[in-house]
Motif scaffolding. Structure first.
Motif, PDB file in Angstrom:
ATOM      1  N   PHE A 135       0.830  -1.202   0.000  1.00  0.00           N
ATOM      2  CA  PHE A 135       0.000   0.000   0.000  1.00  0.00           C
ATOM      3  C   PHE A 135       0.869   1.259   0.000  1.00  0.00           C
ATOM      4  CE2 PHE A 135      -2.113   3.311   2.554  1.00  0.00           C
ATOM      5  CZ  PHE A 135      -3.212   3.559   1.740  1.00  0.00           C
ATOM      6  N   LEU A 136       1.940   1.239   0.793  1.00  0.00           N
ATOM      7  CA  LEU A 136       2.801   2.419   0.921  1.00  0.00           C
ATOM      8  C   LEU A 136       3.771   2.587  -0.244  1.00  0.00           C
ATOM      9  CD1 LEU A 136       3.686   2.178   4.716  1.00  0.00           C
ATOM     10  CD2 LEU A 136       2.139   3.828   3.626  1.00  0.00           C
ATOM     11  N   ARG A 137       4.356   1.498  -0.728  1.00  0.00           N
ATOM     12  CA  ARG A 137       5.438   1.586  -1.720  1.00  0.00           C
ATOM     13  C   ARG A 137       5.054   1.093  -3.116  1.00  0.00           C
ATOM     14  NH1 ARG A 137       7.299   4.796   1.403  1.00  0.00           N
ATOM     15  NH2 ARG A 137       9.298   4.614   2.452  1.00  0.00           N
ATOM     16  N   HIS A 138       3.917   0.455  -3.250  1.00  0.00           N
ATOM     17  CA  HIS A 138       3.442  -0.046  -4.539  1.00  0.00           C
ATOM     18  C   HIS A 138       4.400  -1.059  -5.161  1.00  0.00           C
ATOM     19  CE1 HIS A 138       0.357   2.980  -4.227  1.00  0.00           C
ATOM     20  NE2 HIS A 138       1.296   3.905  -4.098  1.00  0.00           N
ATOM     21  N   ARG A 139       5.079  -1.806  -4.316  1.00  0.00           N
ATOM     22  CA  ARG A 139       5.930  -2.904  -4.774  1.00  0.00           C
ATOM     23  C   ARG A 139       6.058  -3.915  -3.634  1.00  0.00           C
ATOM     24  NH1 ARG A 139       9.692   1.209  -3.595  1.00  0.00           N
ATOM     25  NH2 ARG A 139      11.341   0.545  -2.192  1.00  0.00           N
ATOM     26  N   PHE A 140       6.473  -5.113  -3.997  1.00  0.00           N
ATOM     27  CA  PHE A 140       6.614  -6.186  -3.021  1.00  0.00           C
ATOM     28  C   PHE A 140       7.916  -5.995  -2.238  1.00  0.00           C
ATOM     29  CE2 PHE A 140       7.309 -10.601  -1.653  1.00  0.00           C
ATOM     30  CZ  PHE A 140       6.042 -10.897  -1.153  1.00  0.00           C
ATOM     31  N   PRO A 141       7.898  -6.175  -0.910  1.00  0.00           N
ATOM     32  CA  PRO A 141       9.127  -5.984  -0.130  1.00  0.00           C
ATOM     33  C   PRO A 141      10.074  -7.179  -0.251  1.00  0.00           C
ATOM     34  CG  PRO A 141       7.365  -6.716   1.307  1.00  0.00           C
ATOM     35  CD  PRO A 141       6.753  -6.517  -0.064  1.00  0.00           C
TER      36      PRO A 141
ATOM     37  N   LYS B 250      17.180   0.272   4.357  1.00  0.00           N
ATOM     38  CA  LYS B 250      17.674   1.344   3.494  1.00  0.00           C
ATOM     39  C   LYS B 250      16.564   2.288   3.047  1.00  0.00           C
ATOM     40  CE  LYS B 250      21.415  -1.530   1.837  1.00  0.00           C
ATOM     41  NZ  LYS B 250      21.979  -2.282   0.732  1.00  0.00           N
ATOM     42  N   GLU B 251      15.347   2.044   3.503  1.00  0.00           N
ATOM     43  CA  GLU B 251      14.215   2.868   3.083  1.00  0.00           C
ATOM     44  C   GLU B 251      13.828   3.839   4.193  1.00  0.00           C
ATOM     45  OE1 GLU B 251      11.055   0.900   0.962  1.00  0.00           O
ATOM     46  OE2 GLU B 251      12.220  -0.945   1.019  1.00  0.00           O
ATOM     47  N   HIS B 252      13.312   4.980   3.794  1.00  0.00           N
ATOM     48  CA  HIS B 252      12.856   5.971   4.766  1.00  0.00           C
ATOM     49  C   HIS B 252      11.331   5.918   4.861  1.00  0.00           C
ATOM     50  CE1 HIS B 252      12.516   9.568   7.135  1.00  0.00           C
ATOM     51  NE2 HIS B 252      11.627  10.025   6.266  1.00  0.00           N
ATOM     52  N   PHE B 253      10.833   5.817   6.081  1.00  0.00           N
ATOM     53  CA  PHE B 253       9.403   5.836   6.343  1.00  0.00           C
ATOM     54  C   PHE B 253       9.114   6.937   7.347  1.00  0.00           C
ATOM     55  CE2 PHE B 253      10.237   1.396   5.213  1.00  0.00           C
ATOM     56  CZ  PHE B 253       9.261   1.177   4.260  1.00  0.00           C
ATOM     57  N   SER B 254       8.012   7.643   7.147  1.00  0.00           N
ATOM     58  CA  SER B 254       7.594   8.636   8.146  1.00  0.00           C
ATOM     59  C   SER B 254       7.122   7.881   9.386  1.00  0.00           C
ATOM     60  CB  SER B 254       6.464   9.498   7.591  1.00  0.00           C
ATOM     61  OG  SER B 254       5.285   8.730   7.463  1.00  0.00           O
ATOM     62  N   ALA B 255       6.932   8.605  10.483  1.00  0.00           N
ATOM     63  CA  ALA B 255       6.466   7.974  11.725  1.00  0.00           C
ATOM     64  C   ALA B 255       5.102   7.320  11.515  1.00  0.00           C
ATOM     65  CB  ALA B 255       6.406   9.005  12.850  1.00  0.00           C
ATOM     66  N   ASN B 256       4.220   7.965  10.752  1.00  0.00           N
ATOM     67  CA  ASN B 256       2.895   7.388  10.484  1.00  0.00           C
ATOM     68  C   ASN B 256       2.998   6.127   9.634  1.00  0.00           C
ATOM     69  OD1 ASN B 256       1.566   9.347  11.955  1.00  0.00           O
ATOM     70  ND2 ASN B 256       1.163  10.629  10.171  1.00  0.00           N
ATOM     71  N   GLU B 257       3.918   6.130   8.659  1.00  0.00           N
ATOM     72  CA  GLU B 257       4.114   4.940   7.833  1.00  0.00           C
ATOM     73  C   GLU B 257       4.689   3.800   8.656  1.00  0.00           C
ATOM     74  OE1 GLU B 257       4.904   6.846   3.406  1.00  0.00           O
ATOM     75  OE2 GLU B 257       6.599   6.643   4.790  1.00  0.00           O
ATOM     76  N   GLN B 258       5.641   4.106   9.540  1.00  0.00           N
ATOM     77  CA  GLN B 258       6.207   3.080  10.426  1.00  0.00           C
ATOM     78  C   GLN B 258       5.134   2.508  11.336  1.00  0.00           C
ATOM     79  OE1 GLN B 258       9.547   4.696  12.554  1.00  0.00           O
ATOM     80  NE2 GLN B 258      10.654   5.194  10.684  1.00  0.00           N
ATOM     81  N   LEU B 259       4.266   3.380  11.837  1.00  0.00           N
ATOM     82  CA  LEU B 259       3.176   2.934  12.703  1.00  0.00           C
ATOM     83  C   LEU B 259       2.236   2.009  11.937  1.00  0.00           C
ATOM     84  CD1 LEU B 259       1.791   3.163  15.468  1.00  0.00           C
ATOM     85  CD2 LEU B 259       0.552   5.133  14.574  1.00  0.00           C
ATOM     86  N   LEU B 260       1.884   2.378  10.706  1.00  0.00           N
ATOM     87  CA  LEU B 260       1.016   1.533   9.883  1.00  0.00           C
ATOM     88  C   LEU B 260       1.670   0.186   9.609  1.00  0.00           C
ATOM     89  CD1 LEU B 260      -1.500   1.113   8.069  1.00  0.00           C
ATOM     90  CD2 LEU B 260      -0.163   2.102   6.209  1.00  0.00           C
TER      91      LEU B 260
END
Length: 150
Positions: A54-60, A75-85
């Motif tokens: 949902f966040l990155r539109h690709r498979f991790p 190596k990826e940057h996530f906002s605090a809200n993205e990390q929480l999700l």
């Protein structure tokens, strides 16, 4: 020396040992509770993967080890809200599935639905413990970052 086997974005650490241990455990799982527990764990991790999609539109990138699944996101940057999700998605899936199991149990009580309820409730609750590397520690860290400081 650790062996690695890769299929696309999924890598397996020590795949022979992993498959052998899993085969032995499943062979001796006469009750089927291990299978239900593994299903709850896989569904938990799929919750994290769906949030990532949902966040990155690709498979991790996923690493499967003897201790479980791990998404490689260092190596990826996530906002605090993205990390929480991302952190809450796994336990959230387990809690939703436990609620669904209660609904199914209310219609027809079976041992399988009881085990599915228990496995999802325990997996979700365990992962909410605020102990690194569990999801609860990540959720707590994100919530602490969002609290305004005086």
């Amino acid at each position: 020396m650790k062996q690695r086997f890769r299929i696309g974005k999924i890598s397996f650490q020590d795949p022979l040992i992993l498959c052998g241990a899993l085969a032995i455990l499943l062979y001796f799982d006469a009750s089927g509770f291990l299978r239900v527990g593994l299903l709850a764990a896989v569904l938990h991790e799929m919750g994290h993967m769906i949030a990532y999609l949902f966040l990155r539109h690709r498979f991790p990138h996923i690493e499967v080890t003897m201790t479980g699944f791990c998404m490689k996101t260092r190596k990826e940057h996530f906002s605090a809200n993205e990390q929480l999700l991302l952190a809450a998605a796994g336990p959230g899936v387990n809690i939703l599935l436990a609620v669904w199991a209660v609904f199914c149990l209310s219609r027809r009580a079976t041992i399988w639905w009881s085990a599915f309820f228990a496995a999802n409730l325990l997996t979700g609750a365990f992962n909410l413990l605020p102990i690194p590397p569990l999801d609860g520690a990540q959720i707590l860290r994100c919530l602490m970052q969002s609290v305004p400081r005086k």
